[in-house]
Design a protein around this motif. Structure first.
Motif, PDB file in Angstrom:
ATOM      1  N   UNK A  58       0.698  -1.073  -0.039  1.00  0.00           N
ATOM      2  CA  UNK A  58       0.043  -0.088  -0.153  1.00  0.00           C
ATOM      3  C   UNK A  58       1.031   1.417   0.182  1.00  0.00           C
ATOM      4  N   UNK A  59       1.781   1.354   0.760  1.00  0.00           N
ATOM      5  CA  UNK A  59       2.273   2.771   1.441  1.00  0.00           C
ATOM      6  C   UNK A  59       4.057   2.368  -0.090  1.00  0.00           C
ATOM      7  N   UNK A  60       4.235   1.762  -0.811  1.00  0.00           N
ATOM      8  CA  UNK A  60       5.481   1.336  -1.923  1.00  0.00           C
ATOM      9  C   UNK A  60       4.581   2.626  -2.801  1.00  0.00           C
ATOM     10  N   UNK A  61       5.172   3.022  -3.825  1.00  0.00           N
ATOM     11  CA  UNK A  61       5.023   4.109  -5.247  1.00  0.00           C
ATOM     12  C   UNK A  61       3.746   3.692  -5.743  1.00  0.00           C
ATOM     13  N   UNK A  62       2.598   3.676  -6.159  1.00  0.00           N
ATOM     14  CA  UNK A  62       1.161   3.590  -6.374  1.00  0.00           C
ATOM     15  C   UNK A  62       1.034   2.272  -6.146  1.00  0.00           C
ATOM     16  N   UNK A  63       0.982   2.126  -4.878  1.00  0.00           N
ATOM     17  CA  UNK A  63       0.553   1.090  -4.200  1.00  0.00           C
ATOM     18  C   UNK A  63      -0.683   1.351  -3.490  1.00  0.00           C
ATOM     19  N   UNK A  97      -3.502  -0.792  -5.742  1.00  0.00           N
ATOM     20  CA  UNK A  97      -2.933  -1.688  -6.586  1.00  0.00           C
ATOM     21  C   UNK A  97      -2.915  -2.801  -4.954  1.00  0.00           C
ATOM     22  N   UNK A  98      -2.137  -2.823  -4.225  1.00  0.00           N
ATOM     23  CA  UNK A  98      -1.622  -3.172  -2.857  1.00  0.00           C
ATOM     24  C   UNK A  98      -3.457  -4.018  -2.834  1.00  0.00           C
ATOM     25  N   UNK A  99      -4.500  -3.875  -2.968  1.00  0.00           N
ATOM     26  CA  UNK A  99      -5.659  -5.200  -2.777  1.00  0.00           C
ATOM     27  C   UNK A  99      -5.353  -6.336  -3.788  1.00  0.00           C
ATOM     28  N   UNK A 159      -8.475   6.864  16.818  1.00  0.00           N
ATOM     29  CA  UNK A 159      -8.676   8.053  15.486  1.00  0.00           C
ATOM     30  C   UNK A 159      -8.095   7.858  14.324  1.00  0.00           C
ATOM     31  N   UNK A 160      -8.028   7.732  13.757  1.00  0.00           N
ATOM     32  CA  UNK A 160      -6.617   7.523  12.276  1.00  0.00           C
ATOM     33  C   UNK A 160      -6.786   8.891  11.981  1.00  0.00           C
ATOM     34  N   UNK A 161      -5.768   8.812  11.227  1.00  0.00           N
ATOM     35  CA  UNK A 161      -5.809   9.690   9.870  1.00  0.00           C
ATOM     36  C   UNK A 161      -5.832   9.089   8.955  1.00  0.00           C
ATOM     37  N   UNK A 162      -6.700   9.877   7.943  1.00  0.00           N
ATOM     38  CA  UNK A 162      -7.275   9.521   6.129  1.00  0.00           C
ATOM     39  C   UNK A 162      -6.484   8.100   5.758  1.00  0.00           C
ATOM     40  N   UNK A 163      -5.642   8.608   5.863  1.00  0.00           N
ATOM     41  CA  UNK A 163      -4.379   7.931   4.892  1.00  0.00           C
ATOM     42  C   UNK A 163      -4.347   6.367   5.247  1.00  0.00           C
ATOM     43  N   UNK A 164      -4.000   6.836   6.964  1.00  0.00           N
ATOM     44  CA  UNK A 164      -4.036   5.275   7.582  1.00  0.00           C
ATOM     45  C   UNK A 164      -4.946   4.616   7.629  1.00  0.00           C
ATOM     46  N   UNK A 165      -6.766   5.425   7.372  1.00  0.00           N
ATOM     47  CA  UNK A 165      -7.551   5.014   7.544  1.00  0.00           C
ATOM     48  C   UNK A 165      -7.967   4.661   5.911  1.00  0.00           C
ATOM     49  N   UNK A 166      -7.815   4.151   5.179  1.00  0.00           N
ATOM     50  CA  UNK A 166      -7.438   3.913   4.086  1.00  0.00           C
ATOM     51  C   UNK A 166      -7.221   2.507   3.297  1.00  0.00           C
ATOM     52  N   UNK A 167      -5.993   2.496   4.596  1.00  0.00           N
ATOM     53  CA  UNK A 167      -5.175   1.464   4.832  1.00  0.00           C
ATOM     54  C   UNK A 167      -5.863   0.438   5.416  1.00  0.00           C
ATOM     55  N   UNK A 168      -5.986   0.797   6.489  1.00  0.00           N
ATOM     56  CA  UNK A 168      -7.334  -0.488   6.987  1.00  0.00           C
ATOM     57  C   UNK A 168      -8.290  -0.817   6.620  1.00  0.00           C
TER      58      UNK A 168
END
Length: 173
Positions: free
Chosen positions: A91-96, A99-101, A131-140
């Motif tokens: 997820x946290x790789x370039x363009x991940x 495409x991570x899923x 409570x998480x920031x939006x990026x962490x919520x998206x990863x979760x």
């Protein structure tokens, strides 16, 4: 056979997952290590897991990303530790983010096709009430979807709570 093992931090899920592999009767055992070592804490965690596996016949293969590219020997038993690290690394790789899923899910499918037994460990990260920031919520959100899809593919699903494996899908081993 694909088995998913979930649980919270220090729940005993890794020990249970290892026992599934070591009791399988399969001699060729592969440990797919997904953690990227960033700091002293991650070094300690890697060392603790290596000590847990010592003498159990595992060959360790580092796989922080690119699971779909791994070639496994036929008839092997594989322990993938763990899905949340692999998902985060992708997820946290370039363009991940976009495409991570798909990358992780295609890797799980490919590993399951190659191995006689694939045991996938994942973390239960969804009930801490933080409570998480939006990026962490998206990863979760991606991890939650990945957990659901792997559970759907799996013949058995376990949650380990306080060292006690609870079977949620399939026959208890």
């Amino acid at each position: 056979m694909l088995i998913l093992v979930s649980g919270g931090s220090a729940s005993g899920k890794s020990e249970f997952a290892e026992s599934l592999v070591t009791s399988s009767g399969l001699e060729n055992r592969i440990y797919l290590a997904t953690m990227q070592v960033w700091d002293a804490e991650s070094v300690r965690r890697v060392e603790r897991h290596r000590q847990m596996r010592a003498g159990k016949g595992f060959e360790t293969v580092e796989c922080p990303t690119g699971l779909a590219d791994i070639v496994l020997p036929p008839g092997c038993a594989v322990l993938l530790e763990d899905l949340s690290n692999l998902c985060a690394n992708e997820y946290f790789s370039p363009d991940g983010k976009d495409h991570a899923l798909d990358r992780v899910l295609s890797g799980i499918r490919r590993a399951a096709e190659q191995a006689e037994l694939l045991v996938v460990v994942t973390n239960e990260l969804f009930s801490d009430g933080m409570d998480y920031d939006p990026v962490t919520l998206d990863y979760l959100s991606v991890l939650g979807e990945l957990n659901r899809r792997v559970a759907a593919l799996a013949g058995q699903v376990y949650e380990v709570v306080c060292g006690i494996p609870v079977a949620w899908k399939g026959e208890r081993v």
